[in-house]
Design a protein around this motif. Structure first.
Motif, mmCIF file in Angstrom:
data_model
loop_
_atom_site.group_PDB
_atom_site.id
_atom_site.type_symbol
_atom_site.label_atom_id
_atom_site.label_comp_id
_atom_site.label_asym_id
_atom_site.label_seq_id
_atom_site.Cartn_x
_atom_site.Cartn_y
_atom_site.Cartn_z
ATOM 1 N N ALA A 81 0.948 -1.420 -0.125
ATOM 2 C CA ALA A 81 -0.084 -0.409 -0.102
ATOM 3 C C ALA A 81 0.749 1.402 0.120
ATOM 4 C CB ALA A 81 -1.309 0.257 1.386
ATOM 5 N N LEU A 82 2.054 1.087 0.994
ATOM 6 C CA LEU A 82 2.432 2.133 1.045
ATOM 7 C C LEU A 82 3.260 2.737 0.037
ATOM 8 C CD1 LEU A 82 2.934 2.664 5.078
ATOM 9 C CD2 LEU A 82 1.465 4.198 3.631
ATOM 10 N N THR A 83 4.588 1.657 -0.706
ATOM 11 C CA THR A 83 5.136 1.988 -1.662
ATOM 12 C C THR A 83 4.671 1.865 -3.105
ATOM 13 O OG1 THR A 83 5.391 -0.916 -1.243
ATOM 14 C CG2 THR A 83 7.046 0.822 0.227
ATOM 15 N N GLY A 84 3.776 0.708 -3.392
ATOM 16 C CA GLY A 84 3.100 0.927 -4.839
ATOM 17 C C GLY A 84 1.852 1.479 -5.454
ATOM 18 N N PRO A 85 1.871 1.991 -6.141
ATOM 19 C CA PRO A 85 0.872 3.509 -6.800
ATOM 20 C C PRO A 85 0.088 3.513 -6.140
ATOM 21 C CG PRO A 85 0.247 0.565 -8.034
ATOM 22 C CD PRO A 85 1.284 0.765 -6.923
ATOM 23 N N GLN A 86 -0.194 4.611 -6.211
ATOM 24 C CA GLN A 86 -1.333 5.485 -4.902
ATOM 25 C C GLN A 86 -2.066 6.078 -6.006
ATOM 26 O OE1 GLN A 86 -0.105 5.957 -1.599
ATOM 27 N NE2 GLN A 86 1.467 4.435 -2.395
ATOM 28 N N GLU A 87 -2.167 5.939 -7.200
ATOM 29 C CA GLU A 87 -2.944 6.222 -8.064
ATOM 30 C C GLU A 87 -4.928 5.908 -7.574
ATOM 31 O OE1 GLU A 87 0.397 6.138 -10.783
ATOM 32 O OE2 GLU A 87 -0.840 4.921 -9.513
ATOM 33 N N PRO A 88 -4.966 4.820 -7.065
ATOM 34 C CA PRO A 88 -5.794 4.069 -6.582
ATOM 35 C C PRO A 88 -7.032 4.682 -5.622
ATOM 36 C CG PRO A 88 -4.684 2.259 -7.077
ATOM 37 C CD PRO A 88 -3.631 2.928 -6.587
ATOM 38 N N VAL A 89 -6.108 5.379 -5.059
ATOM 39 C CA VAL A 89 -6.026 6.366 -3.527
ATOM 40 C C VAL A 89 -6.789 7.669 -4.339
ATOM 41 C CG1 VAL A 89 -5.466 8.004 -1.559
ATOM 42 C CG2 VAL A 89 -4.093 4.984 -1.863
ATOM 43 N N GLN A 90 -5.892 8.364 -5.247
ATOM 44 C CA GLN A 90 -6.258 8.857 -5.644
ATOM 45 C C GLN A 90 -7.117 9.429 -5.991
ATOM 46 O OE1 GLN A 90 -3.117 9.952 -7.979
ATOM 47 N NE2 GLN A 90 -1.603 10.353 -6.076
ATOM 48 N N GLU A 91 -7.716 8.162 -7.006
ATOM 49 C CA GLU A 91 -9.267 7.859 -7.853
ATOM 50 C C GLU A 91 -10.209 7.765 -7.311
ATOM 51 O OE1 GLU A 91 -8.314 4.406 -9.871
ATOM 52 O OE2 GLU A 91 -6.858 5.192 -11.389
ATOM 53 N N MET A 92 -10.401 6.870 -5.762
ATOM 54 C CA MET A 92 -11.218 7.128 -4.497
ATOM 55 C C MET A 92 -11.217 8.481 -4.588
ATOM 56 S SD MET A 92 -10.118 3.678 -2.109
ATOM 57 C CE MET A 92 -8.857 4.269 -2.780
ATOM 58 N N THR A 93 -10.434 9.067 -4.102
ATOM 59 C CA THR A 93 -10.511 10.328 -3.329
ATOM 60 C C THR A 93 -10.946 11.542 -4.250
ATOM 61 O OG1 THR A 93 -8.843 10.511 -2.133
ATOM 62 C CG2 THR A 93 -9.483 12.597 -2.434
ATOM 63 N N ARG A 94 -11.348 11.191 -5.983
ATOM 64 C CA ARG A 94 -12.001 12.285 -6.872
ATOM 65 C C ARG A 94 -13.538 11.759 -6.641
ATOM 66 N NH1 ARG A 94 -7.028 11.716 -9.664
ATOM 67 N NH2 ARG A 94 -7.928 9.649 -10.590
ATOM 68 N N ALA A 95 -13.393 10.182 -6.664
ATOM 69 C CA ALA A 95 -14.935 10.158 -6.187
ATOM 70 C C ALA A 95 -15.999 10.284 -5.482
ATOM 71 C CB ALA A 95 -14.878 8.653 -6.123
ATOM 72 N N TYR A 96 -14.625 10.547 -4.059
ATOM 73 C CA TYR A 96 -15.237 11.082 -2.411
ATOM 74 C C TYR A 96 -15.833 12.312 -3.434
ATOM 75 C CZ TYR A 96 -14.563 6.909 -0.282
ATOM 76 O OH TYR A 96 -14.057 6.253 0.257
ATOM 77 N N ALA A 97 -15.259 13.014 -3.798
ATOM 78 C CA ALA A 97 -15.185 14.034 -3.756
ATOM 79 C C ALA A 97 -16.451 15.312 -5.167
ATOM 80 C CB ALA A 97 -13.906 15.400 -4.686
ATOM 81 N N ALA A 98 -16.649 14.057 -5.435
ATOM 82 C CA ALA A 98 -17.968 14.117 -6.149
ATOM 83 C C ALA A 98 -18.750 14.043 -5.415
ATOM 84 C CB ALA A 98 -18.284 13.379 -7.276
ATOM 85 N N ARG A 99 -18.966 13.157 -4.883
ATOM 86 C CA ARG A 99 -19.902 12.768 -4.291
ATOM 87 C C ARG A 99 -20.217 13.470 -2.967
ATOM 88 N NH1 ARG A 99 -18.292 6.759 -2.491
ATOM 89 N NH2 ARG A 99 -18.796 5.033 -4.332
ATOM 90 N N ARG A 100 -19.251 14.382 -2.187
ATOM 91 C CA ARG A 100 -19.727 15.508 -1.675
ATOM 92 C C ARG A 100 -20.252 16.770 -2.527
ATOM 93 N NH1 ARG A 100 -15.043 20.321 -0.291
ATOM 94 N NH2 ARG A 100 -16.044 20.124 -2.903
ATOM 95 N N ASP A 101 -19.418 16.704 -3.537
ATOM 96 C CA ASP A 101 -20.471 18.294 -4.267
ATOM 97 C C ASP A 101 -21.566 17.703 -3.875
ATOM 98 O OD1 ASP A 101 -18.061 18.929 -3.624
ATOM 99 O OD2 ASP A 101 -17.732 19.022 -6.258
ATOM 100 N N LEU A 102 -22.310 17.110 -4.513
ATOM 101 C CA LEU A 102 -23.350 16.310 -4.518
ATOM 102 C C LEU A 102 -24.033 16.241 -3.084
ATOM 103 C CD1 LEU A 102 -25.740 14.309 -5.763
ATOM 104 C CD2 LEU A 102 -25.085 12.663 -5.418
ATOM 105 N N VAL A 103 -23.633 16.126 -2.226
ATOM 106 C CA VAL A 103 -24.786 16.074 -1.349
ATOM 107 C C VAL A 103 -24.849 17.425 0.057
ATOM 108 C CG1 VAL A 103 -23.871 14.494 1.615
ATOM 109 C CG2 VAL A 103 -23.939 13.177 -0.544
ATOM 110 N N VAL A 104 -24.069 17.491 -0.159
ATOM 111 C CA VAL A 104 -23.518 19.194 0.313
ATOM 112 C C VAL A 104 -24.841 19.961 -1.115
ATOM 113 C CG1 VAL A 104 -22.195 21.266 0.567
ATOM 114 C CG2 VAL A 104 -21.258 19.304 1.147
#
Length: 393
Positions: A283-306
């Motif tokens: 998790a720490l040493t491998g690709p971080q793109e999945p974390v960034q993708e999840m955060t982008r998805a959360y951001a879209a959901r945040r905007d929807l919810v707010v």
């Protein structure tokens, strides 16, 4: 024998959040289609390269005890991560302890620094287990109620109002559950100055650090020179890497405190799972793109919810800086308190939210909604709420 359990449990109530979970389970057993927005678990699967690392470790026979402190590869990966991401410098051989979950790391940290009768300052609203952990240890949690009208900001004045000769430590969670606020540099300075003047230890819960929005920054208290030698940083893999079921976390801090915290690990859990630690390295040493993708998805959901919450009559909600919770103000509705509101909403619409008072003083008049679920469910929940609350005029 009238009371067979230890007396310490008399000061610890059942989790207020689980009361909501139990009601949801009861309604679902009756066939009700409940939309549960009360939990705090990512709905994403663990990234594949992390799963592959764990499976490979299993096939390699890496299934035995490890050193209680953690496997060297993970200790090094954590130290490198803290230096690169947080500006926190620690020795992997002496200043880190890997634990089966960040929750256990938190409990071990509090057990390390608190004696019975010591006071722990906890800015609230806060995660429900902080105060319960302190009470189980025999310490006294002192809840420092933050003001929603002031954006739930930590101020020196508030901290000074609650300090006493028994104050031993201050617990800070950023990004915060339930408010979603990220600690600002001004707040960090106030905390560091307060801690230095009163010789108070700091416990920093940073479990949501990877989930941030709109350029918000994560500031580790241990990166401040005045805090480095008095801060235990707690973090883990559950939220950022969608690894809730893996149970993997860590604590990092001054060598003398970590030597004692290691004893807690040795005499309670022994060590974290061997193959799970291999997954942590990936998790720490491998690709971080999945974390960034999840955060982008959360951001879209945040905007929807707010946006959806702000369209409801009597409801207002500021966009959270991080984590995956919206902490909405419902004082504009006709309900006397947030608990009554959430109970009514669950009965009328089968939408489950968490009442703000469950998170301590400062939470009244608010409800917590988790957007760690699909946009389809979020839209349906907001639609149900709109049908009973109406739209803002």
């Amino acid at each position: 024998m009238a009371n067979r359990a230890a007396s310490r449990f008399g000061a610890v109530g059942a989790s207020a959040t689980y009361a909501v979970f139990d009601r949801v389970a009861e309604l679902r057993a009756q066939g009700v289609d409940v939309l549960d927005l009360g939990g705090g678990e990512p709905d994403f699967d663990t990234p594949e390269h992390i799963v592959d690392a764990a499976v490979g470790a299993l096939h390699d026979g890496f299934t035995h005890y490890t050193p209680s402190r953690g496997v060297p590869e993970l200790l090094r990966a954590v130290a490198d991560k803290l230096a690169k991401d947080n500006g926190v410098l620690v020795d992997p051989a002496s200043d880190i302890v890997v634990t089966p979950s960040a929750k256990h790391a938190l409990y071990a940290a509090l057990l390390t620094v608190l004696d019975p009768g010591d006071e722990l300052l906890v800015p609230t609203p806060s995660w429900v287990s902080y105060t319960a952990m302190a009470r189980l240890i025999g310490a006294r949690p002192v809840q420092v109620a933050l003001d929603g009208a002031n954006g739930f900001r930590i101020t020196r004045e508030l901290l000074e109002r609650h300090v006493s000769p028994r104050t031993k430590a201050l617990l800070v969670n950023s990004p915060n559950n339930p408010t979603g606020r990220a600690l600002t540099r001004e707040e960090a300075r106030a905390v560091s100055q307060f801690a230095a003047e009163h010789d108070v230890l700091l416990v920093a819960d940073e479990i949501y650090e990877k989930i941030l929005y709109d350029g918000a920054e994560h500031l580790s208290l241990a990166s401040l020179p005045s805090c480095a030698d008095r801060t235990i940083t707690v973090n883990g893999f559950s939220k950022g890497y969608a690894m809730t079921g893996w149970r993997l976390g860590y604590a990092a801090g001054p060598t003398d405190l970590m030597a004692e915290l290691l004893k807690v690990a040795q005499h309670t859990v022994g060590c974290a799972g061997s193959f799970v630690q291999r997954a942590g390295v990936a998790a720490l040493t491998g690709p971080q793109e999945p974390v960034q993708e999840m955060t982008r998805a959360y951001a879209a959901r945040r905007d929807l919810v707010v946006d959806g919450l702000n369209s409801l009559a009597g409801v207002t909600c500021s966009p959270p800086d991080g984590a995956f919770y919206a902490f909405a103000d419902i004082t504009g509705t006709d309900f006397p308190d947030a608990t009554a509101f959430t109970q009514w909403l669950l009965d009328e619409t089968a939408v489950a939210l968490m009442p703000g008072p469950a998170f301590g003083p400062g939470g009244e008049g608010h409800v917590r909604l988790s957007f760690a679920t699909s946009p389809r469910i979020l839209r349906e929940a907001l639609g149900r709420m709109g049908r009973v609350l109406g739209s803002r005029g």
